[in-house]
Design a protein around this motif. Structure first.
Motif, mmCIF file in Angstrom:
data_model
loop_
_atom_site.group_PDB
_atom_site.id
_atom_site.type_symbol
_atom_site.label_atom_id
_atom_site.label_comp_id
_atom_site.label_asym_id
_atom_site.label_seq_id
_atom_site.Cartn_x
_atom_site.Cartn_y
_atom_site.Cartn_z
ATOM 1 N N SER A 153 0.825 -1.217 0.000
ATOM 2 C CA SER A 153 0.000 0.000 0.000
ATOM 3 C C SER A 153 0.854 1.259 0.000
ATOM 4 O O SER A 153 0.362 2.346 -0.306
ATOM 5 N N TYR A 154 2.149 1.121 0.324
ATOM 6 C CA TYR A 154 3.076 2.249 0.295
ATOM 7 C C TYR A 154 4.014 2.177 -0.916
ATOM 8 O O TYR A 154 5.034 2.867 -0.959
ATOM 9 N N GLY A 155 3.685 1.334 -1.871
ATOM 10 C CA GLY A 155 4.438 1.300 -3.116
ATOM 11 C C GLY A 155 5.580 0.311 -3.179
ATOM 12 O O GLY A 155 6.315 0.277 -4.165
ATOM 13 N N TYR A 156 5.747 -0.512 -2.145
ATOM 14 C CA TYR A 156 6.812 -1.505 -2.150
ATOM 15 C C TYR A 156 6.294 -2.836 -2.704
ATOM 16 O O TYR A 156 5.098 -3.120 -2.661
ATOM 17 N N SER A 157 7.220 -3.648 -3.193
ATOM 18 C CA SER A 157 6.894 -5.005 -3.644
ATOM 19 C C SER A 157 7.808 -5.976 -2.895
ATOM 20 O O SER A 157 8.818 -6.444 -3.446
ATOM 21 N N PRO A 158 7.479 -6.265 -1.639
ATOM 22 C CA PRO A 158 8.414 -7.023 -0.800
ATOM 23 C C PRO A 158 8.478 -8.511 -1.137
ATOM 24 O O PRO A 158 7.492 -9.114 -1.558
ATOM 25 N N ASP A 159 9.672 -9.090 -0.940
ATOM 26 C CA ASP A 159 9.808 -10.537 -0.934
ATOM 27 C C ASP A 159 9.259 -11.045 0.390
ATOM 28 O O ASP A 159 9.436 -10.386 1.429
ATOM 29 N N LEU A 160 8.612 -12.198 0.385
ATOM 30 C CA LEU A 160 8.031 -12.753 1.610
ATOM 31 C C LEU A 160 8.668 -14.107 1.900
ATOM 32 O O LEU A 160 8.717 -14.970 1.025
ATOM 33 N N SER A 161 9.148 -14.275 3.145
ATOM 34 C CA SER A 161 9.828 -15.520 3.516
ATOM 35 C C SER A 161 9.301 -16.048 4.840
ATOM 36 O O SER A 161 9.192 -15.300 5.822
ATOM 37 N N PHE A 162 8.997 -17.337 4.861
ATOM 38 C CA PHE A 162 8.579 -18.025 6.083
ATOM 39 C C PHE A 162 9.671 -19.027 6.472
ATOM 40 O O PHE A 162 10.102 -19.833 5.645
ATOM 41 N N VAL A 163 10.134 -18.947 7.728
ATOM 42 C CA VAL A 163 11.181 -19.846 8.211
ATOM 43 C C VAL A 163 10.672 -20.534 9.475
ATOM 44 O O VAL A 163 10.453 -19.865 10.497
ATOM 45 N N PRO A 164 10.459 -21.841 9.445
ATOM 46 C CA PRO A 164 9.935 -22.560 10.620
ATOM 47 C C PRO A 164 11.038 -22.870 11.625
ATOM 48 O O PRO A 164 11.184 -24.003 12.092
ATOM 49 N N ARG A 165 11.826 -21.869 11.960
ATOM 50 C CA ARG A 165 12.956 -22.052 12.874
ATOM 51 C C ARG A 165 13.048 -20.860 13.809
ATOM 52 O O ARG A 165 12.277 -19.922 13.721
ATOM 53 N N SER A 166 14.042 -20.903 14.695
ATOM 54 C CA SER A 166 14.232 -19.847 15.680
ATOM 55 C C SER A 166 14.825 -18.599 15.050
ATOM 56 O O SER A 166 15.834 -18.669 14.337
ATOM 57 N N ALA A 167 14.213 -17.445 15.343
ATOM 58 C CA ALA A 167 14.738 -16.182 14.828
ATOM 59 C C ALA A 167 16.127 -15.907 15.387
ATOM 60 O O ALA A 167 17.022 -15.433 14.675
ATOM 61 N N LYS A 168 16.324 -16.202 16.655
ATOM 62 C CA LYS A 168 17.619 -15.953 17.288
ATOM 63 C C LYS A 168 18.735 -16.700 16.580
ATOM 64 O O LYS A 168 19.831 -16.167 16.371
#
Length: 216
Positions: A153-168
């Motif tokens: 909605s702000y003009g970006y076309s982001p890549d989207l990633s899902f990672v089923p692991r720990s962010a840390k």
């Protein structure tokens, strides 16, 4: 006492050198700038000044040089919790900011950080990536869809990633793989459990990141 005096003297010399460089850079870019020098507790002063500024910028490591402040990542968290936000912490080796990865947890504070960055739009022609670390693929995809729609909605076309692991454990690895120049991190302070979980991730990234951070 001699060691303390040496550190303070070294700090003053570095500060004067930094001010001269700052003023020269601003003059070259045609940017109006004011230098204010204060003495006292740096965290109280930064918290006070942040009330009337949109963004606080400093070096990811340089704030804690010369042995003046201990435990860098915890003190950085102290600034964020004290209201000094958003923060832009720049790594020592400068790189142009072109690729930005937003670490999104779905919490209110994480969403607020994402909105702050997108609305502020501090650089032009950015390539965004939104990454979600979530145990449930269904929940992770829902978060990605919602965050992606907001950024579009702000003009970006982001890549989207899902990672089923720990962010840390995997955030910095994923950032390096995607070649991110900047990481955007929020803080889930509204909930004690979420704060503890996300706090560990944020502290780990602050202490070990080799790329710049946008924090709130």
């Amino acid at each position: 006492e001699e060691l303390v005096e040496y550190r303070l003297r070294t700090t003053r010399d570095k500060v004067n050198e930094a001010i001269a460089g700052f003023e020269s850079s601003c003059a070259s870019a045609g940017i109006s700038a004011t230098v204010i020098q204060e003495e006292g507790d740096p965290f109280q002063l930064m918290t006070s000044c942040a009330r009337y500024h949109d963004l606080t910028i400093f070096g990811l490591r340089s704030l804690f040089e010369f042995g003046i402040v201990n435990e860098p990542p915890h003190e950085l968290e102290r600034l964020v919790h004290g209201g000094v936000r958003p923060l832009l912490a720049i790594e020592k080796e400068y790189r142009p900011i072109r690729r930005v990865m937003i670490a999104y947890s779905g919490s209110t504070e994480s969403a607020k950080t994402m909105r702050q960055f997108v609305r502020m739009s501090p650089w032009k022609d950015l390539h965004l990536s939104i990454i979600v670390f979530e145990g449930s693929a269904v929940n992770g995809q829902r978060l990605l869809d919602d965050a992606g729609a907001y950024c579009r909605s702000y003009g970006y076309s982001p890549d989207l990633s899902f990672v089923p692991r720990s962010a840390k454990d995997y955030l910095l690895q994923e950032a390096a793989k995607w070649q991110a120049d900047l990481l955007v991190l929020g803080n889930s302070a509204g909930n004690l459990l979420l704060r503890r979980v996300f706090g560990e991730t944020a502290l780990h990234v602050m202490a070990t990141s080799d790329r710049s951070l946008f924090l709130s």
